[in-house]
Design an enzyme around this catalytic site. Structure first.
Site, PDB file in Angstrom:
ATOM      1  N   ARG A 142      45.146  35.702  31.010  1.00 44.06           N
ATOM      2  CA  ARG A 142      45.364  34.932  32.355  1.00 44.06           C
ATOM      3  C   ARG A 142      47.097  35.055  32.438  1.00 44.06           C
ATOM      4  O   ARG A 142      47.576  34.879  31.222  1.00 44.06           O
ATOM      5  CB  ARG A 142      44.782  33.578  32.399  1.00 44.06           C
ATOM      6  CG  ARG A 142      43.426  33.402  32.772  1.00 44.06           C
ATOM      7  CD  ARG A 142      43.108  33.794  34.057  1.00 44.06           C
ATOM      8  NE  ARG A 142      41.692  33.804  34.407  1.00 44.06           N
ATOM      9  CZ  ARG A 142      40.863  34.748  34.450  1.00 44.06           C
ATOM     10  NH1 ARG A 142      41.173  35.966  34.137  1.00 44.06           N
ATOM     11  NH2 ARG A 142      39.618  34.563  34.891  1.00 44.06           N
ATOM     12  N   HIS A 177      44.827  43.317  37.823  1.00 42.98           N
ATOM     13  CA  HIS A 177      43.722  42.529  37.239  1.00 42.98           C
ATOM     14  C   HIS A 177      42.371  43.516  37.507  1.00 42.98           C
ATOM     15  O   HIS A 177      41.328  42.984  38.046  1.00 42.98           O
ATOM     16  CB  HIS A 177      43.603  41.151  38.037  1.00 42.98           C
ATOM     17  CG  HIS A 177      42.679  40.253  37.440  1.00 42.98           C
ATOM     18  ND1 HIS A 177      43.099  39.013  37.448  1.00 42.98           N
ATOM     19  CD2 HIS A 177      41.704  40.384  36.609  1.00 42.98           C
ATOM     20  CE1 HIS A 177      42.286  38.041  36.762  1.00 42.98           C
ATOM     21  NE2 HIS A 177      41.497  39.290  36.282  1.00 42.98           N
TER      22      HIS A 177
HETATM   23  C1  GLV Z   1      38.122  38.253  35.000  1.00 42.32           C
HETATM   24  O1  GLV Z   1      39.277  38.058  34.943  1.00 42.32           O
HETATM   25  C2  GLV Z   1      36.976  37.556  34.751  1.00 42.32           C
HETATM   26  O2  GLV Z   1      37.365  36.266  34.518  1.00 42.32           O
HETATM   27  O3  GLV Z   1      35.932  37.988  34.752  1.00 42.32           O
END
Ligand code: GLV
Length: 318
Positions: free
Chosen positions: A233, A281
């Site tokens: 994160r 992401h």
């Molecule tokens: C991705 O970051 C998730 O939490 O699935």
């Protein structure tokens, strides 16, 4: 709107249309579970669960009788840290083995990209230059994985299969350790596992303990010229410490898939730093059919009063 054998849920996200992205319109296939967008809810007091991805600050306010909030991804930090969720609301998450496979592929790709100097190969191609570089054994590369949850463990398996020397920082000893992999457990697991690492891959969950774990102290413990793969994160990374480590050469570069602010703002310096490889992401994702099946499963467990099999340990933070 309610009947005894029906449960109502709401989809909450500031960034996504969850219903269409994950095909969460169950319709006639699941007459017992009704999942609505907020603007379709006519009786908010009947909403008993929410399926969420980055819910807004006031997202939960209209639903006084919520019993369960479920992340459509693996991470539950946005739910555990949400000021609008009461302690008595159970937190669940999707557990998708395919997501771990995707993560492993991404991580191995980035390690090999660094190991085999593919950025230089790309430059050479543009200059029509045939310039093979010396090739070392994969076992010459120390690769440390922070975290040994479902994502971390899949990455560890994949790295070990390719022959890298793999070190893992984990909370407790794994039930199924992999031959040849070195595991560090307990409070000093991170500092132990990163010593002289050539590559560090962060898969830790975001908790009060792990926030800012990717900092100057950690970078200084790595082998000089190391590479960071950041797929945890954004809040794990102290951005100024990363820049300083790149400036000093302690880090050769980093792959960043997650950020403190997403989308990464257009004026953020990371975009223009050619020592960084940036992806939006996408290191992994949950598969829509798994999300739909597991949201349905959790809703039905709630409806029947069964234990929630996809709940997380709130005290632990994952
Ligand atoms: C991705 O970051 C998730 O939490 O699935």
């Amino acid at each position: 709107m309610a009947t005894a054998a029906r449960i109502y849920g709401v989809l909450l996200s500031e960034t996504m249309d969850l219903k269409s992205y994950y095909a969460l319109d169950f319709g006639v296939d699941a007459p017992d579970v009704c999942l609505l967008n907020p603007d379709e809810v006519t009786h908010p007091e009947e909403i008993r669960f929410a399926a969420c991805w980055l819910p807004g600050p006031d997202a939960f306010v209209p639903y006084p009788n919520l019993e369960m909030a479920m992340s459509v991804g693996a991470g539950v930090d946005a739910l555990l840290n949400h000021a609008g969720l009461n302690d008595n609301v159970a937190i669940c998450r999707v557990r998708d083995p395919k997501q771990a496979d995707l993560m492993a592929g991404y991580a191995v790709h980035e390690v090999v990209h660094f190991e085999r100097e593919f950025t230089q190969m790309q430059r050479n191609q543009l200059a029509a230059t045939w310039a093979p570089l010396p090739i070392g054994a994969p076992s010459d590369l120390n690769v440390t994985v922070l975290g040994n949850g479902s994502m971390g463990a899949a990455i560890v398996r994949a790295l070990a299969a390719v022959g890298f020397s793999v070190f893992v920082a984990c909370r407790r000893s794994p039930h199924d350790p992999i031959d040849g992999v070195t595991y560090f457990t307990g409070d000093s697991s991170v500092t132990g596992a990163v010593a002289e690492a050539n590559v560090v891959i962060n898969t830790l969950p975001l908790t009060a303990h792990t926030e800012n774990v990717l900092n100057a102290d950690l970078f200084n413990r790595l082998a000089p010229g190391a590479w960071l793969v950041q797929i945890g994160r954004g809040e794990h990374l102290v951005e100024d410490d990363l820049i300083a480590a790149l400036e000093s050469g302690q880090l050769a570069g980093a792959t960043l898939d997650v950020f403190r602010q997403e989308p990464l703002p257009v004026d953020h310096a990371f975009w223009r730093d050619d020592r960084l490889r940036i992806t939006p992401h996408i290191a992994s994702d949950t598969m829509p059919h798994i999300v739909a099946a597991q949201v349905l499963q959790s809703a039905r467990e709630l409806l029947s009063g069964a234990p929630l099999s996809l709940s997380v340990n709130v005290a632990q933070g994952y």
